[in-house]
Scaffold this motif. Structure first.
Motif, PDB file in Angstrom:
ATOM      1  N   TRP A 149       5.201  -1.598  -3.165  1.00 13.96           N
ATOM      2  CA  TRP A 149       4.094  -1.297  -2.252  1.00 13.96           C
ATOM      3  C   TRP A 149       3.992  -2.431  -1.238  1.00 13.96           C
ATOM      4  CZ3 TRP A 149       1.152   3.162  -2.788  1.00 13.96           C
ATOM      5  CH2 TRP A 149       1.385   3.892  -3.958  1.00 13.96           C
ATOM      6  N   GLN A 150       4.076  -2.090   0.043  1.00 13.47           N
ATOM      7  CA  GLN A 150       4.059  -3.089   1.112  1.00 13.47           C
ATOM      8  C   GLN A 150       2.783  -2.960   1.937  1.00 13.47           C
ATOM      9  OE1 GLN A 150       7.706  -3.549   3.410  1.00 13.47           O
ATOM     10  NE2 GLN A 150       6.488  -3.559   5.293  1.00 13.47           N
ATOM     11  N   LEU A 151       2.244  -4.110   2.321  1.00 14.39           N
ATOM     12  CA  LEU A 151       1.019  -4.148   3.118  1.00 14.39           C
ATOM     13  C   LEU A 151       1.242  -3.504   4.478  1.00 14.39           C
ATOM     14  CD1 LEU A 151      -1.936  -5.096   3.414  1.00 14.39           C
ATOM     15  CD2 LEU A 151      -1.049  -7.293   4.204  1.00 14.39           C
ATOM     16  N   VAL A 152       0.379  -2.571   4.848  1.00 15.06           N
ATOM     17  CA  VAL A 152       0.457  -1.895   6.139  1.00 15.06           C
ATOM     18  C   VAL A 152       0.219  -2.914   7.242  1.00 15.06           C
ATOM     19  CG1 VAL A 152      -0.712  -0.215   7.633  1.00 15.06           C
ATOM     20  CG2 VAL A 152      -0.260   0.347   5.249  1.00 15.06           C
ATOM     21  N   ALA A 209      -3.616   7.506   2.578  1.00 14.57           N
ATOM     22  CA  ALA A 209      -2.876   6.496   3.335  1.00 14.57           C
ATOM     23  C   ALA A 209      -1.995   5.625   2.442  1.00 14.57           C
ATOM     24  CB  ALA A 209      -3.847   5.618   4.112  1.00 14.57           C
ATOM     25  N   GLY A 210      -2.314   5.506   1.173  1.00 15.50           N
ATOM     26  CA  GLY A 210      -1.549   4.648   0.273  1.00 15.50           C
ATOM     27  C   GLY A 210      -2.421   4.115  -0.843  1.00 15.50           C
ATOM     28  N   VAL A 227       1.477   0.678   1.268  1.00 16.75           N
ATOM     29  CA  VAL A 227       2.182   1.951   1.176  1.00 16.75           C
ATOM     30  C   VAL A 227       3.455   1.752   0.368  1.00 16.75           C
ATOM     31  CG1 VAL A 227       1.268   2.943   3.306  1.00 16.75           C
ATOM     32  CG2 VAL A 227       3.348   1.568   3.395  1.00 16.75           C
ATOM     33  N   ARG A 228       3.831   2.806  -0.334  1.00 21.02           N
ATOM     34  CA  ARG A 228       5.046   2.742  -1.143  1.00 21.02           C
ATOM     35  C   ARG A 228       6.252   2.741  -0.209  1.00 21.02           C
ATOM     36  NH1 ARG A 228       5.402   4.903  -6.673  1.00 21.02           N
ATOM     37  NH2 ARG A 228       3.569   6.125  -6.126  1.00 21.02           N
TER      38      ARG A 228
END
Length: 146
Positions: A38-41, A122-123, A141-142
């Protein structure tokens, strides 16, 4: 003859109900799958903030913003880096599915609660203050598997 028609109609309605109920039951999903990265938007580059959530109940956090990682502002109960005044922290620990009425994933470090992520369209959303605000403070988000 009317009795036979009613009996047939009742049987048909019962059969349809059973079919529809069993289909709906088989389509019901289990708990959400949070495994993956999971990466920060809004963050790009070679080292964006991210959680790597493993199926074995462990996770690794890299570059997590201080406002998200350092919930208590107490060095004894926060992940490493919080007491050092850094802008981000790296840590790892255990995760569990949230219980109760709020679905999501709970991250723990050294048997201490860090944060809960809430699933959204959104995630994975994180709030650093109240849950009553219109938008989360952080959304992850994945990322696609490589």
């Amino acid at each position: 003859m009317a009795t036979g028609l009613r009996t047939g109609l009742a049987a048909l309605v019962t059969a349809l109900c059973l079919v529809l109920t069993s289909c709906a039951g088989s389509m019901a999903s289990g708990p959400p799958d949070y495994t993956g990265t999971w990466q920060l938007v809004g963050q790009d580059g070679s080292e964006p903030a991210r959680f790597v959530v493993s199926a074995d109940g462990t996770y690794t956090a890299r570059g997590i913003p201080d406002a998200l990682a350092c919930r208590t502002r107490n060095a004894d109960t926060s992940p490493p880096g919080c007491s050092e005044g850094r802008s981000s922290s790296d840590f790892s620990g255990q995760w569990t599915l949230a219980d109760g009425s709020a679905p999501g994933i709970r991250f723990r470090f050294a048997d201490r609660f860090v944060r809960q992520g809430y699933p959204t369209d959104a995630g994975l959303a994180f709030f650093t203050g109240s849950l009553d605000v219109p938008r989360p403070d952080f959304v992850f988000v994945r990322t696609p598997a490589r």
